[in-house]
Design a protein around this motif. Sequence first.
Motif, PDB file in Angstrom:
ATOM      1  N   LEU A 118      -1.143  11.044  -7.492  1.00 35.34           N
ATOM      2  CA  LEU A 118      -0.049  10.347  -7.342  1.00 35.34           C
ATOM      3  C   LEU A 118       0.605   9.119  -7.774  1.00 35.34           C
ATOM      4  O   LEU A 118       2.012   9.649  -7.999  1.00 35.34           O
ATOM      5  CB  LEU A 118      -0.338  10.251  -5.734  1.00 35.34           C
ATOM      6  CG  LEU A 118      -0.857  11.470  -4.348  1.00 35.34           C
ATOM      7  CD1 LEU A 118      -0.772  10.807  -3.302  1.00 35.34           C
ATOM      8  CD2 LEU A 118       1.339  11.992  -4.679  1.00 35.34           C
ATOM      9  N   HIS A 137      -4.682   9.830  -4.885  1.00 33.13           N
ATOM     10  CA  HIS A 137      -4.689   9.056  -5.535  1.00 33.13           C
ATOM     11  C   HIS A 137      -3.655   8.336  -7.318  1.00 33.13           C
ATOM     12  O   HIS A 137      -2.739   8.406  -6.967  1.00 33.13           O
ATOM     13  CB  HIS A 137      -5.208   7.279  -4.974  1.00 33.13           C
ATOM     14  CG  HIS A 137      -4.000   6.162  -5.145  1.00 33.13           C
ATOM     15  ND1 HIS A 137      -2.899   5.754  -4.102  1.00 33.13           N
ATOM     16  CD2 HIS A 137      -4.553   4.947  -5.661  1.00 33.13           C
ATOM     17  CE1 HIS A 137      -2.615   4.789  -4.410  1.00 33.13           C
ATOM     18  NE2 HIS A 137      -3.462   4.182  -5.460  1.00 33.13           N
ATOM     19  N   GLU A 156       1.948  10.279 -11.550  1.00 29.52           N
ATOM     20  CA  GLU A 156       3.061  11.493 -10.631  1.00 29.52           C
ATOM     21  C   GLU A 156       4.778  10.006 -10.389  1.00 29.52           C
ATOM     22  O   GLU A 156       5.392  10.487 -10.806  1.00 29.52           O
ATOM     23  CB  GLU A 156       3.188  12.031  -9.980  1.00 29.52           C
ATOM     24  CG  GLU A 156       1.927  13.177  -9.838  1.00 29.52           C
ATOM     25  CD  GLU A 156       2.514  14.211  -8.711  1.00 29.52           C
ATOM     26  OE1 GLU A 156       2.767  14.033  -7.609  1.00 29.52           O
ATOM     27  OE2 GLU A 156       1.375  15.106  -9.021  1.00 29.52           O
ATOM     28  N   SER A 157       3.992   9.099  -9.170  1.00 30.93           N
ATOM     29  CA  SER A 157       5.099   7.818  -9.485  1.00 30.93           C
ATOM     30  C   SER A 157       5.676   7.668 -10.676  1.00 30.93           C
ATOM     31  O   SER A 157       6.895   7.054 -10.803  1.00 30.93           O
ATOM     32  CB  SER A 157       4.460   6.709  -8.593  1.00 30.93           C
ATOM     33  OG  SER A 157       5.582   6.155  -8.126  1.00 30.93           O
TER      34      SER A 157
END
Length: 637
Positions: A243, A240, A246-247
């Motif tokens: 992620l 998570h 990256e987000s």
Amino acid sequence: MNAGLASGSAPNSGADGNTVRARLDPGLIALLISFALLAAALVGALFLVRGQLQAQHWVSHTLEVEEQLSSVLSGVQQAETGQRGYLITRDPAYLEPFTSGGHGLHRELAELRALVSDSPEQSARAATLQRLIEARLDRLTDFVEMIRRGDTAGVAAGVKSGVGLGQMRRIRTLVEEMRSHEAGLFAVRSHDASWQAALLTLWLAVTAIGVAVVAYFVTRSAMRRAHAAAWARDAAEAAHARLLAESEQREAAEAQLRQLGKMETIGQLTGGIAHDFNNMLAIVIGSLDMAKRRIGKDPVKAAQSIDSALQGAERAAQLTSRLLAFARRQPLAPAALDANRLVAGMSELLRRTIGETIRFETVLAGGLWPAFIDAGQLENALVNLCVNARDAMPEGGRLTIETANTYLDDAYSANHAEVTPGQYVMVSVTDTGTGMSAEVIERAFDPFFSTKEVGKGTGLGLSQVYGFVKQSGGHVKVYSELGVGTTVKLYIPRHFGEEDRRTVPAPEAELPRGRGEIVLVVEDEEQVRIMSVDALRELGYVVIHASGPVQALAMLGEHPGIDLLFTDIVMPDMTGRTLAERMREQLPRLPVLYTTGYTRNAIVHNGMLDHDVDFLAKPFSIAQLAAKVRQVLDGGK
């Protein structure tokens, strides 16, 4: 070989023993028993709840029957009271409770019979009660008719006979019998409800014990699984986090792209504004310079130069108005409007505008709803659309204006931003011109975007239409196909009421002039104030002026006979709206005319003018000033 067999049999025996122990594990057995107990408790609770609900229903039913009996008896007494009042006073007003009581009793008796239909005994009593009450009402009605005929002796004899008293005694006795019966039923049913509640409580306690046992075994099993889940949770948290990183990187990149897009749009907008305003200022400055040089030597050419400067200034004012329309900041005065009448009235103007090579037609819907829109701005929008359609048909074609009632539903609203579902009046402009590609349609409403040659258009026509319709609470949709044509549909909010049938006064050949009225001009911008004062004096008004609200209030005592306050809105110390309220404390009927070049202020809310104000937008011409001042002074809205 036997030894081998013997030695080989031991593992099988061990496996069987483990299987037996797994099947007979006490924890598993206890868990199964707990589940069985819980299921039994839940099933029992459901049956008990159902029984208790039935018992409560019958208790409520008993109370409803008793309440209905009271209503029936009250209705009889109401009829008795009304009839007795009429017998005594001969006043027909007393017949109203008698009549209403009689009519209500038929309904009340029907409801009573429906309530007791489950009990044959009570049903029989209800039928008897209905016959007694109907007989009593018939006798009361006979007495009323006898009084109307003047037969007082017959009434007196009827009263002395005691028949009515006996009827009421039997009615009350029967009502009491029914109440006593229901009271007995109520006691039995209350006892049943209490017993069901106690049994339900017991079953719930058993259920709670079963739940506690199940919770114990589930908790112990969950603790065993928690260790296995911990590793999976840590792995998921790490994934998570990756992620999220990256987000965030992606969002930062998208924000940079959006910012670049905004800067590009702002650059295009400011570049277009600068280009057009520089052209117009060049006309104004150059023409005024030429007029200054020619004023003494050649007054005719000086006047021509002044006319050119005025035309350039008017074009600049139109550009500002279009920019305000695109930004949804122009002041609107919407009213109920018959769009069919407006289109029909514009037909001749539009025919002259588009020329003889284009066939013009209208398709006006019957039974068209009134629209809620600013009529003048809608006319401008239609002219803009028709001019665009004309330019798209250089070799001629057909232009159609159509009206219709329409409904934009939730599905349409979900696919189009800022659209509120509801009823709209649709006005569309369709041409058979060159059409637009999908890329052009996407940018059609962008300010200063134009597919025309340089100098053939400002690129603000469609953006003005879009901003005006959106500010009015409507919607604009473009349909186009290359080589086929284009349709622009304006969806205007429906007005729920009658359309505005007031006629717009025709422009006068000469400027409306003053009749010696005193006008107070309040303007903090000196040059604008001087211009306004000179113009009003030229029009025949007596003018006094102030540079701000404080000075204006001080002048009020010296000039109590002011006929009109002409004030700017955005000023130091207080707004024009506040100044007007302060002045109206001393002059309650003082007319006020507001002016400003910025519409987001005290008299414009959500783009709409307040209903009780008169407004003149800057910049304005002397003709506009003359017409508006005369209109306000004459009481026209």
